[in-house]
Structures are given as structure tokens and as C-alpha cells.
Write an enzyme that holds these catalytic residues in place. Sequence first.
Site, PDB file in Angstrom:
ATOM      1  N   LEU A   1      55.739  50.269  44.110  1.00 34.75           N
ATOM      2  CA  LEU A   1      54.679  49.417  43.563  1.00 34.75           C
ATOM      3  C   LEU A   1      54.908  47.957  43.944  1.00 34.75           C
ATOM      4  O   LEU A   1      54.334  47.043  43.344  1.00 34.75           O
ATOM      5  CB  LEU A   1      54.615  49.554  42.039  1.00 34.75           C
TER       6      LEU A   1
ATOM      7  N   SER B   1      54.384  44.700  45.495  1.00 37.32           N
ATOM      8  CA  SER B   1      53.439  43.855  46.239  1.00 37.32           C
ATOM      9  C   SER B   1      52.784  42.902  45.264  1.00 37.32           C
ATOM     10  O   SER B   1      52.551  43.268  44.115  1.00 37.32           O
ATOM     11  CB  SER B   1      52.335  44.689  46.895  1.00 37.32           C
TER      12      SER B   1
ATOM     13  N   ASN C   1      60.854  50.607  54.917  1.00 35.64           N
ATOM     14  CA  ASN C   1      62.238  50.671  54.422  1.00 35.64           C
ATOM     15  C   ASN C   1      62.373  51.721  53.324  1.00 35.64           C
ATOM     16  O   ASN C   1      63.340  52.509  53.303  1.00 35.64           O
ATOM     17  CB  ASN C   1      62.667  49.314  53.855  1.00 35.64           C
TER      18      ASN C   1
ATOM     19  N   ALA D   1      51.906  53.054  45.939  1.00 33.70           N
ATOM     20  CA  ALA D   1      50.813  52.446  45.176  1.00 33.70           C
ATOM     21  C   ALA D   1      49.906  51.745  46.177  1.00 33.70           C
ATOM     22  O   ALA D   1      50.199  50.647  46.634  1.00 33.70           O
ATOM     23  CB  ALA D   1      51.365  51.451  44.157  1.00 33.70           C
TER      24      ALA D   1
ATOM     25  N   TYR E   1      46.386  41.510  52.285  1.00 33.47           N
ATOM     26  CA  TYR E   1      46.629  42.568  51.289  1.00 33.47           C
ATOM     27  C   TYR E   1      46.009  43.882  51.747  1.00 33.47           C
ATOM     28  O   TYR E   1      46.682  44.916  51.801  1.00 33.47           O
ATOM     29  CB  TYR E   1      46.039  42.130  49.951  1.00 33.47           C
TER      30      TYR E   1
ATOM     31  N   LYS F   1      48.128  47.233  52.957  1.00 31.66           N
ATOM     32  CA  LYS F   1      48.059  48.499  52.211  1.00 31.66           C
ATOM     33  C   LYS F   1      47.514  49.618  53.105  1.00 31.66           C
ATOM     34  O   LYS F   1      47.938  50.779  52.984  1.00 31.66           O
ATOM     35  CB  LYS F   1      47.185  48.336  50.971  1.00 31.66           C
TER      36      LYS F   1
ATOM     37  N   TYR G   1      55.264  59.392  58.155  1.00 32.47           N
ATOM     38  CA  TYR G   1      56.533  59.983  57.674  1.00 32.47           C
ATOM     39  C   TYR G   1      56.308  61.393  57.149  1.00 32.47           C
ATOM     40  O   TYR G   1      57.142  62.282  57.333  1.00 32.47           O
ATOM     41  CB  TYR G   1      57.181  59.093  56.599  1.00 32.47           C
TER      42      TYR G   1
ATOM     43  N   THR H   1      43.309  47.390  37.154  1.00 30.40           N
ATOM     44  CA  THR H   1      44.095  47.842  36.009  1.00 30.40           C
ATOM     45  C   THR H   1      44.419  46.627  35.137  1.00 30.40           C
ATOM     46  O   THR H   1      44.619  45.527  35.661  1.00 30.40           O
ATOM     47  CB  THR H   1      45.394  48.504  36.514  1.00 30.40           C
TER      48      THR H   1
ATOM     49  N   ARG I   1      43.885  36.891  37.829  1.00 34.97           N
ATOM     50  CA  ARG I   1      42.855  37.929  37.823  1.00 34.97           C
ATOM     51  C   ARG I   1      41.937  37.763  36.614  1.00 34.97           C
ATOM     52  O   ARG I   1      42.250  37.078  35.650  1.00 34.97           O
ATOM     53  CB  ARG I   1      43.492  39.321  37.868  1.00 34.97           C
TER      54      ARG I   1
HETATM   55  N1  UDP Z   1      36.662  36.661  38.864  1.00 34.27           N
HETATM   56  C1  UDP Z   1      35.917  35.726  38.154  1.00 34.27           C
HETATM   57  N2  UDP Z   1      36.577  34.743  37.490  1.00 34.27           N
HETATM   58  C2  UDP Z   1      37.935  34.648  37.452  1.00 34.27           C
HETATM   59  C3  UDP Z   1      38.696  35.613  38.168  1.00 34.27           C
HETATM   60  C4  UDP Z   1      38.018  36.600  38.868  1.00 34.27           C
HETATM   61  O1  UDP Z   1      34.672  35.771  38.134  1.00 34.27           O
HETATM   62  O2  UDP Z   1      38.456  33.720  36.796  1.00 34.27           O
HETATM   63  C5  UDP Z   1      35.937  37.748  39.556  1.00 34.27           C
HETATM   64  C6  UDP Z   1      36.329  37.934  41.013  1.00 34.27           C
HETATM   65  O3  UDP Z   1      35.556  37.097  41.843  1.00 34.27           O
HETATM   66  C7  UDP Z   1      36.033  39.402  41.212  1.00 34.27           C
HETATM   67  C8  UDP Z   1      36.318  40.032  39.847  1.00 34.27           C
HETATM   68  O4  UDP Z   1      36.276  38.951  38.915  1.00 34.27           O
HETATM   69  O5  UDP Z   1      34.663  39.602  41.522  1.00 34.27           O
HETATM   70  C9  UDP Z   1      37.682  40.698  39.770  1.00 34.27           C
HETATM   71  O6  UDP Z   1      38.626  39.781  40.291  1.00 34.27           O
HETATM   72  P1  UDP Z   1      40.192  40.013  40.173  1.00 34.27           P
HETATM   73  O7  UDP Z   1      40.839  38.833  40.818  1.00 34.27           O
HETATM   74  O8  UDP Z   1      40.564  40.340  38.773  1.00 34.27           O
HETATM   75  O9  UDP Z   1      40.480  41.332  41.006  1.00 34.27           O
HETATM   76  P2  UDP Z   1      39.874  41.923  42.378  1.00 34.27           P
HETATM   77  O10 UDP Z   1      39.019  43.055  41.917  1.00 34.27           O
HETATM   78  O11 UDP Z   1      39.074  40.872  43.087  1.00 34.27           O
HETATM   79  O12 UDP Z   1      41.082  42.327  43.134  1.00 34.27           O
END
Ligand code: UDP
Length: 242
Positions: free
Chosen positions: A3, A5, A29, A44, A75, A79, A89, A105, A116
Site C-alpha cells: 500500500l 504510495s 522490489n 493496492a 500517480y 499505478k 511476475y 476511501t 483530499r
Molecule cells: N475537491 C474539492 N475540494 C477540496 C478537495 C477536493 O472540491 O478541498 C474535489 C476534487 O476536485 C475532486 C473530488 O473533490 O473532484 C475528490 O478529490 P480528492 O482529492 O479527495 O480525491 P480524488 O478523487 O481526486 O483522487
Amino acid sequence: MNLASPASPKDYFEHPLETLDVGSNGTRNLLELARAHSARSLLASTSECYGDPDVHPQREDYWGNVNPVGPRSCYDEAKRFAEAVTMAYHRKYGLTTQIARIFNTYGPRMKLDDGRVVPNFIDQALHGRPLTVYGDGSQTRSFCYVTDLVDGLIRLSLSGEPFPVNLGNPHEMTVLEFAEAVRAATGSHSPIEFLPLPTDDPRRRRPDISKAQRLLDNWTPQVPFAEGLRLTIDHIRRQHAA
Ligand code: UDP
């Protein structure tokens, strides 16, 4: 289980080369280590393999719509490489491998400055600061509570399935609906502030989990959104108090 990253766009935008390294060399690795010890290895992976999807909801046989040179590519492509090297592998050495494509999540113990949307909105709401909605908030996500994901990962690690399996909660909502839910659940009067949408931000995302249900003894997320949100808010309140 690999997991390792950064998973928040904020983190991988700041550390693109490390993100590419951990997904590629780091994954290789770990596969070598698994081979040396005849161990099973679970990767993951991520719904970001689907990029900004043309197919909705996303099934595992959809190949995705990823911008290979955009800011998220460090990213997404790391992935995707990680999935490819895991399958190599498995095919070349017969290693027992699994690939989980994890959708958004959330839950207690996310970093407050994680960047996020879940910790951002809850932190902002509890401080009475504006909730920062990127774009017009019509983009969708489907949020899975952490214990449901962990249950899925454990079941997958014990399965014999080498090809990718989606793990996530199909309960889909717009970012604006999520902002309203956070305001209601915290009792906050924070206004909503609209900020620019980040480049290549996926317009919609929802897992098709029929493969997981079929292969993993009918695995289905159990924690309702309102309950998971309450537990996460309680945790962030306690962090503020501390
Ligand atoms: N987002 C938002 N405001 C924030 C953070 C994220 O509107 O303060 C939006 C972002 O543009 C995306 C969604 O929420 O459309 C989920 O973003 P997050 O970064 O949580 O994860 P992602 O699904 O993009 O990896």
C-alpha cells in the site's frame, strides 16, 4: 500487501518523482521479495487507472482514459505500471498476486492537511471556514468507509484472482452534495467557496463491484455513508480538541 504510495493529489503533485519511483521500482522490489520468500503479494492499485472515465460505472475490463503527460500521470501511470509489473511476475514466475483497484476511501486517522475532499471539508466546516469546492461541484465520487475496504482487501488477498478487482462503495454523489452533507452533519454555517477545478480532475467515478461480490463471498460495503461520516467527524473533532 503493498500500500506504499502517496494517494492524495496534493501529495503526489508535490512529490511526482517519488510517486513514480515507489509505484515502479518500489513495487518491483516487493515482488522480488515475495518471489524470494514464495509469498503472496497484493498490490493496492487505484480507480485512477480509469482516468477521467468514458464508461460509467467503471468495470475492471475498461482500459481507462488517462492523460499520460498531465499532472496526475505520476500517480496514474505509476499505478498502471505497478499493475503491469505485477502481472508480469504472475505470468513469468507463477507468483500468487492480487490487484485491488481502490476507489475513494475515508475514515478516522486521515491527515488533517491531507488535501483530499473528506478531511478538507470536515476541517473547514468545524472551523467555520468556507468549504472549498473545486469547479462547480458537479463532479462525482463514491466514498467507501475504511473498515469496509480493509475487509475487501483481506478477502482479496486470500482469493486466487490475479486480475484487478474493484473495491469501493458504489454510493455516488456530487462534490456539492458531499459539501452539503458535511455542513448538515457538523451543524456548520460555513459558506461554499468555488475554486478552479484541477487539471484532469475526473468528472465522475463509481465502481461496479459485481466482480468483488462474485469472487469475495458477496463482499459489499456495510457502513452507511451517514454513519461513516459521523465517525470521521467525531475523530476530527477529537483531534482538534487534542
Ligand atoms: N475537491 C474539492 N475540494 C477540496 C478537495 C477536493 O472540491 O478541498 C474535489 C476534487 O476536485 C475532486 C473530488 O473533490 O473532484 C475528490 O478529490 P480528492 O482529492 O479527495 O480525491 P480524488 O478523487 O481526486 O483522487
